[in-house]
Motif scaffolding. Structure first.
Motif, short mmCIF file in Angstrom:
data_model
loop_
_atom_site.label_atom_id
_atom_site.label_comp_id
_atom_site.label_asym_id
_atom_site.label_seq_id
_atom_site.Cartn_x
_atom_site.Cartn_y
_atom_site.Cartn_z
N SER A 69 -8.32 2.99 -3.24
CA SER A 69 -7.60 1.90 -2.59
C SER A 69 -7.98 1.77 -1.12
N GLN A 92 -11.39 -1.44 0.75
CA GLN A 92 -11.04 -2.48 1.72
C GLN A 92 -12.11 -2.62 2.81
N THR A 125 -2.64 -2.14 -7.67
CA THR A 125 -2.51 -3.50 -7.16
C THR A 125 -3.34 -3.70 -5.90
N ASN A 126 -3.27 -2.72 -4.99
CA ASN A 126 -4.05 -2.82 -3.76
C ASN A 126 -5.55 -2.87 -4.03
N ARG A 139 -8.02 -6.09 -3.30
CA ARG A 139 -9.15 -6.01 -2.39
C ARG A 139 -10.46 -6.36 -3.09
N ASP A 147 5.34 -7.55 1.04
CA ASP A 147 3.89 -7.35 0.92
C ASP A 147 3.49 -7.06 -0.52
N ASN A 196 1.01 -9.26 -2.94
CA ASN A 196 -0.17 -8.68 -3.57
C ASN A 196 -0.16 -8.87 -5.07
#
Length: 1274
Positions: A932, A936, A971-972, A976, A1057, A1061
């Motif tokens: 994760s 990014q 999810t993150n 990304r 947040d 997402n």
């Protein structure tokens, strides 16, 4: 005597006889004659003696009489007798102190009164070092004071909750109350920075391990005060009640569980004595005598040094005219002084500790020198003299203990750098321990390991200490004086030099311990003592990462120092020729120019480290569970001596592989034009016991590392090596044992040999317990520094823009606060940069990551062994990787960080983040969070895209890992990977970190595995519904409890947040896999429609829109970046994706998107929501352009169609009868009843039943277990 006379022939008249090294009674003929004046007019020897013994000028008269050989001894005795004759010289009033025994003045030894202990206190070292075993323990000394001025010192072995001070007998000690919790009881606690006397108040400074706390009571002025390292913290208590004889104040302490402190009531000289305050225990009466004798010896050494110093002839004449040459007289005089010194100790053996900790240690440091260059010759001369006397062994034990304590308490002083902190003590003891006799003396002591931990301790600074060490600070964009930048650079450079000197001495000390061969039977190899020490360190610190840690754990600085020593040994080499020649195995080749971690080619590891039931390792958690559980469930018999071999880089993709043997070297190694080849017949070999392999021993090392990596020529015919992408998905890369080549291991290797792999194993454990918390703290200060800089800049901007006077005052107060926080962060970051991020440490950490990830990948193919790997291997690898990635200054550019040596790390995390063999969900989450974080960043994302294992495994593994525990990191990651593909998401250039490759791979995974995607989509719907509900509840709570608390604000921000997402991920699904919603049963489309309406209803129906927007505000973020458009944009994207996909003429049989929206039973809510979306100010989200406007026009067209369809549906609904309504599903009221549960026979529509069975296998009417669902034919 002819030869003696020739040697002394230069002396003329006025002869005196000075005893030589021999006893005159045994050899009355052997004497040295000295004269009052020599042939060239030098000053007399009598004047020299007057200088040495500090006597008045011409108090020694020339004599022609022969003197007995015991002249020096008797002369010294006469001088010492004069001290006793001087009035007041030895007197020290002890009035006002009483012992518990008889309540009379006494000079007995002061210790902890064991009968006063409440709780459970472990007492060490003659009742001076104590540790609390219970949750809260208290104790008093056996002596109290009732008048006068008294003090004692406490050396902090830990820095937690301790209440140090004074208490009377009336102070009750319980499991919850202690010193300071009652009347006539006073305490200071530096952990909480409070003073205690029934009530607590802010007082003093925070303390750290190694601090010396002076506890002073002045019963003349009725005050109690405390000192930290000799600096007064101010008077803590006034008006202390006076007591009578026998009812005074006792030194007393209360400790929380695991807290340790070393009490000094006066049995040793105080580190920081306070003028006017007496120690509780009377000092040694021999201190004055010993001081005089050692000063005489010091003056004698000074004269000897002058004689030995290389000087010009003029300088020599000038010196010789003052004092006579001492070459012939040094040892006779010195032996006479030392003889009298040890005679005094023999008469008063109880004084050895006081003198060893005090005057003798100071004397040795004066002789040796606190800074380089050190006077090794003079120190050796003193050691030779002392060791001639048998009584010296006892006092040397005390000197060693004193040096250990001094290493713990010595602070860094900027003006003394680089020879500051513990350096002078370490340099002295390293030279002392080169004497085998003294090394054996230390090893035989019961406190050997305790003392070694003391030597490896390093005192850290608190906030006030850092302020002294770094008086000037600077940061980028700072408005401070420009000279602050250069001043801070000079300061940090000086402190770095001091830290490097201390670390160098730590390495020197550990080399001496490794080389030491203990005098035991049967004989042991060098390294055995160091191995035992490491094993005991591991044993006592196994639970150090718990909260609270168990009693007895080592100081963090000990673990860090030991880790640093081993890292340097393994990375940079041992820097001592033939340090471990004893470890070389016949027939093995070890490179002398590279450290263990930088050797290319074949690697090896003894898996017995994981499999043996060693006492210091059995309680350590393994990847597969507890060690005892694994032994019962998955026993591995007869493999404890096995060694696994592999070729470096064998787990990497052949095209992108970077090793120490390839032309492109890892970034932990210097670039070399000369490359090196390793030939291997197979990538991985497994060596069973009895075979002829080997495990690398510690090699000899040269003084400096010339070439970090092996060199040679590249072999163009390297055999193909399997990458992790060849692994079976079901087995997570596991290959049966019989598929690996079994080779016999080296039978001649003794298990007593200390191997580099053992050091690596211990180093990872030390990193996990000692370094990981420090890197975490460093990361906190670095992020907090950035935040403080942003806050300060924003406040300065607001001040410049001008406001009313009241607001300006508030802004200036806030600015001062932000500035102080920033200055503290800058100092903390600078300190961690000095201690953690030196270049060679970064290099070593990178090599460690390479080595360990290769080991884990190799062992993952050996399933029975993989589950026995300790958890700290994986934790240390991940933490070390990210600590190095975030290091300040950066080790290397992010473009090369993974690409040039750590591609295997990507392979490992994507292969094992959902590996069922890893029993700890926390560890699997750790790997998932690593992905994760990395994806990014564009450079790291490219490393994932070029990794074959990531391409093959990660998309499907991410979808399957989206569960109740791991949905946030998944999810993150998905967000990304898909960034920039949604409606309005490219406003700030977010598409730069998206991945078209992984978007395609995710689409293929969803299309080709409908079951996996269906389960993922169901969990996505449920999770997004839950987060929106929680967000609404948070908003409502904040409105009810205004003003808003910080915790509530953060909770609201986090949930919002997460909701944004999840909505973006759902938008991606509708764009890439629209057929999942438009083709086949409309269950997914209907659930999606309900969710969109549900979100719109919660977002736009807030009673106070302004409060809603304020709830989302973060510090340092403008309203343009944080607003409700973040959640509305993906909703628009979802609707438009479905509309655009539905308009595809090639797809004929599709679900009616407009119809599903129109069938909802809240048409007014839907219409209002769509109108809100159309009227929303998208200027902060969308870039100007026809494409964005065209998409919004599509939404307007869809809204018009929806409104028309809704009106048409209402007309039809009003004309329908009640009989027709009964045929509709009572759950959704949108579809006809066409299915029933068996065996309960309850009816509903197939869509509602299918949707319900995704989460429960029971009837939603009667809760009966559902066996099957039967379709009802119309």
């Amino acid at each position: 005597m002819a030869e003696e006379g020739h040697r002394m022939g230069r002396f003329s008249t006025g002869l005196a006889v000075i005893l030589s090294g021999e006893d005159g009674r045994d050899n009355p003929q052997k004497m040295h004659l000295i004269s009052s004046c020599d042939d060239i007019g030098n000053q007399s020897v009598e004047r020299t003696l007057e200088h040495i013994f500090d006597l008045p000028y011409k108090s020694i008269h020339p004599s022609t009489n022969w003197v007995a050989p015991n002249f020096v001894s008797s002369f010294v005795k006469n001088e010492i007798a004069k001290f006793r004759a001087k009035p007041g010289m030895l007197s020290n009033s002890r009035d006002g102190i009483c012992s518990i025994a008889d309540s009379t003045c006494d000079q007995t030894t002061v210790v902890i009164d064991r009968s006063s202990i409440c709780g459970d206190i472990r007492v060490f070292k003659e009742s001076l070092l104590i540790e609390s075993i219970a949750m809260f323990s208290s104790a008093r000394a056996n002596v109290c004071v009732w008048k006068g001025k008294w003090m004692y010192e406490v050396i902090l072995e830990t820095s937690g909750i301790q209440q140090l001070g004074w208490a009377t007998l009336t102070c009750p000690f319980t499991d919850h109350t202690g010193v300071g919790d009652a009347d006539d009881s006073y305490a200071f606690d530096g952990r909480r920075v409070r003073k205690w006397n029934k009530e607590d108040e802010t007082y003093g400074q925070s303390w750290v391990v190694g601090d010396v706390i002076g506890c002073c009571i002045d019963l003349d002025l009725d005050e109690i005060s405390f000192y930290r390292n000799g600096i007064s913290l101010g008077v803590a208590f006034y008006g202390v009640r006076k007591m009578g004889p026998g009812l005074g104040y006792f030194p007393a302490v209360s400790l929380s569980q695991g807290e340790r402190c070393d009490l000094n009531f006066g049995s040793r000289p105080f580190k920081y004595p306070v003028d006017g305050f007496n120690p509780i225990q009377a000092p040694s009466p021999l201190n004055i005598h010993a001081t005089y004798l050692l000063q005489c010896l010091l003056r004698l050494l000074d004269l000897q040094s002058m004689d030995k110093t290389d000087m010009t002839s003029v300088e020599k004449l000038r010196r010789l005219k003052r004092f006579a040459p001492l070459e012939e007289l040094f040892y006779p005089i010195a032996r006479g002084i030392c003889g009298e010194f040890f005679s005094l100790l023999e008469m008063e053996p109880g004084s050895s500790e006081y003198l060893g900790w005090g005057r003798l240690l100071s004397f040795l440091l004066e002789v040796f020198g606190m800074q380089a260059p050190h006077d090794y010759a003079s120190l050796d001369r003193v050691l030779d003299l002392f060791l001639e006397f048998s009584q010296s062994r006892l006092i040397f034990q005390h000197v060693i203990s004193a040096l250990s304590c001094s290493c713990k308490t010595a602070p860094l002083v900027l003006t003394e750098c680089p020879y500051s902190g513990s350096y002078p003590y370490l340099a002295l003891l390293c030279h002392i321990f080169r004497r085998e006799e003294l090394m054996i003396l230390w090893w035989k002591s019961l406190d050997f390991e305790f003392l070694l931990e003391g030597f490896l301790s390093r005192k850290g600074p608190n906030k006030e200490d850092l302020q002294c060490l770094m008086p000037a600070v600077w940061w980028p964009g700072s408005c401070e004086d420009i000279s602050s930048e250069s001043s801070m650079i000079l300061t940090t450079t000086a402190l770095s030099g001091a830290v490097n000197k201390i670390e160098e001495m730590h390495r020197e000390l550990c080399r001496l311990v490794i080389q030491f061969i203990p005098p035991v039977t049967p004989p042991q190899l060098p390294g055995s003592v160091f191995r035992t020490f490491l094993q005991n360190i591991i044993l006592k610190n196994r639970g150090a990462d718990r909260n609270p840690p168990p009693p007895g754990v080592s100081s963090n600085s000990v673990l860090v120092s030991l880790y640093t020593v081993i890292l340097h040994f393994l990375s940079e080499g041992f820097a001592m020729e033939d340090i471990c020649g004893w470890l070389k195995v016949p027939g093995t080749k070890t490179g002398l120019d590279e450290g263990f971690l930088h050797r290319g080619g074949q690697q090896s590891f003894p898996i017995g480290l994981f499999l043996r039931p060693d006492p210091h390792r059995t309680d350590i958690s393994r990847l597969g569970g507890s060690f005892n559980h694994l032994l019962k469930s998955y026993p591995i018999d007869d493999r404890e001596t096995d060694v696994v071999l592999w070729e470096e880089g064998c787990m990497d993709d052949e095209e992108t592989k970077v090793t120490h043997s390839t032309r492109q070297r890892p970034c932990c190694c210097s670039i070399s034009d000369v490359d090196f080849a390793r030939n291997s017949k197979g990538p991985i070999r497994y060596i069973a016991k009895g075979s002829r392999g080997h495990c690398s021993p510690i090699p000899e090392r040269s003084a400096h590392v010339v070439a970090e990596c092996s060199s040679g020529s590249l072999n163009d015919e390297i055999v193909d090596k399997p990458s992790s992408s060849d692994q079976s998905e079901s087995d997570f890369g596991y290959q049966p044992m019989q598929n690996l080549r079994i080779l016999p291991s080296a039978g001649h290797l003794s298990s007593a040999t200390l191997r580099e792999e053992e050091l690596l194993d211990a180093m990872l454990f030390l990193y996990h317990l000692g370094l990981a918390p420090n890197f975490k703290q460093a990361s906190y200060y670095m992020s907090h520094q950035s935040q403080s800089m942003s806050l300060l800049d924003e406040t300065d901007k607001q001040i410049r823009e001008g406001s009313c006077s009241e607001q300006l005052k508030s802004l200036r107060e806030a600015r001062n606060l932000y500035r102080e926080e920033l200055i503290d962060c800058v100092r903390q970051c600078a300190w961690y940069r000095i201690c953690l991020f030196s270049r060679w440490k970064q290099r070593g950490m990178y090599a460690v990551c390479m080595w360990i990830v290769q080991l884990l990948l190799v062992l993952s193919k050996i399933d029975p062994v993989f589950i026995y790997i300790p958890e700290f291997y994986l934790e240390a690898l991940v933490d070390c990787f990210h600590a190095l990635r975030r290091s300040d200054p950066p080790f290397i550019s992010s473009a090369f960080f993974i690409k040039q040596g750590l591609a295997s790390f990507v392979t490992f995390v994507v292969t094992h983040f959902n590996d069922p063999r890893i029993s700890s969900a926390d560890l699997r989450d750790l790997l998932l969070q690593s992905i994760s974080v990395l994806v990014q960043y564009r450079d790291y994302l490219l490393a994932f895209e070029s990794n074959e294992a990531a391409n093959q495994r990660m998309p499907r593994a991410l979808l399957s890992a989206f569960d109740n525990r791991s949905w946030i990191p998944v999810t993150n990651i998905l967000l990304r990977l898909c960034k920039g593909s949604g409606f309005g998401s490219s406003k700030h250039g977010e598409s730069s970190s998206s991945s078209l490759l992984f978007q395609g791979l995710l689409r293929e995974a969803c299309i080709h595995n409908e079951g996996l995607f269906s389960a993922f989509l169901n969990r996505l719907f449920n999770t997004l519904s839950w987060t929106i509900t929680e967000f609404s509840v948070s908003i409502r709570e904040m409105q009810e409890k205004y003003p808003v608390l910080d915790l509530q604000q953060r909770k609201c921000n986090v949930i919002f947040d997460l909701s944004c997402n999840l909505a973006r991920v759902l938008e991606f699904c509708t764009r890439e896999i629209p057929q999942a919603f438009l083709v086949g049963p409309d269950m997914n489309l209907r659930r999606l429609t309900e969710l969109v309406v549900f979100i719109l209803n919660h977002i736009i129906s807030a009673a106070d829109a302004e409060f809603f927007d304020m709830s989302l505000r973060r510090q340092c973020h403008s309203p343009e970046k944080i607003n409700r458009g973040m959640i509305l944009a993906p909703l628009v994207g979802i609707i438009l994706n479905l509309v655009e996909a539905g308009a595809d003429p090639e797809q004929r049989e599709q679900n009616d998107v407009v119809g599903v929206f129109a069938s909802m039973d809240c048409p007014s809510t839907i219409y209002y929501g769509f109108q809100y979306l159309l009227d929303y100010n998208w200027g902060g989200v969308l870039r100007g352009g026809e494409a964005s406007l065209a998409r919004l026009r599509q939404l307007e067209t869809f809204s018009t169609c929806l409104r028309n369809r809704t009106l048409t549906g209402d007309e039809r609904g009003s004309s329908s009868g009640s009989d027709e309504e009964e045929s509709y599903c009572c759950i959704c009221y949108a579809c006809e009843v066409d299915s029933r549960f068996e065996p309960c026979h309850h009816n509903s529509c197939y869509g509602c039943i299918t949707r319900h069975l995704l989460n429960s296998q029971r009837c939603f009417f009667c809760n009966a277990a559902v066996i099957e669902v039967v379709r009802i034919n119309g």
